[in-house]
Design an enzyme around this catalytic site. Sequence first.
Site, short mmCIF file in Angstrom:
data_model
loop_
_atom_site.label_atom_id
_atom_site.label_comp_id
_atom_site.label_asym_id
_atom_site.label_seq_id
_atom_site.Cartn_x
_atom_site.Cartn_y
_atom_site.Cartn_z
N HIS A 47 3.17 3.80 6.06
CA HIS A 47 2.56 3.24 7.27
C HIS A 47 3.61 2.49 8.07
CE1 HIS A 47 2.06 0.40 3.92
NE2 HIS A 47 2.24 -0.57 4.81
N VAL B 250 0.87 -1.18 0.00
CA VAL B 250 0.00 0.00 0.00
C VAL B 250 0.90 1.23 0.00
CG1 VAL B 250 -1.80 1.27 1.21
CG2 VAL B 250 -1.82 -1.24 1.24
#
Length: 116
Positions: free
Chosen positions: A101, A97
């Site tokens: 993160h 993704v």
Amino acid sequence: MSDNCLFCKIINGTIPADIVYQDDTVLAFKDINPQAPVHILVIPKRHIATLDDLTEADRADIGHLMERLAHVARAAGVAEKGYRTIINTRAHGGQEVFHIHAHILGGKPIGPMVAR
Ligand code: AMP
Ligand code: ZN
């Protein structure tokens, strides 16, 4: 916000998530495919694709994110025994993704850090 970004959709509420913490600039939610009893993702609310895209302008937000990550880990009950924090970057790092993160993995010994 980035139109086709999964995590931006979680931030704006288009896609549901199990949110454990948020403030003006940071969101933390449970990983949908947990690799440990505690597996939480911590993200900036501002879209930044990868660690390699950080600039000086991101220093305050990312510093805040790291401090809040420690707070989230304490709140999840994994701080005392310990946990692993991982940020994957691009293809060889295993990033799937492309909204930066940090993973928090804990609740059991995570084991040696080995590249497979
Ligand atoms: P990475 O491989 O570092 O890019 O990690 C992406 C992580 O996002 C994986 O651990 C996925 O399980 C997790 N993930 C993908 N979709 C969702 C979702 N809708 N909600 C929560 N976590 C997700
Ligand atoms: Zn995004």
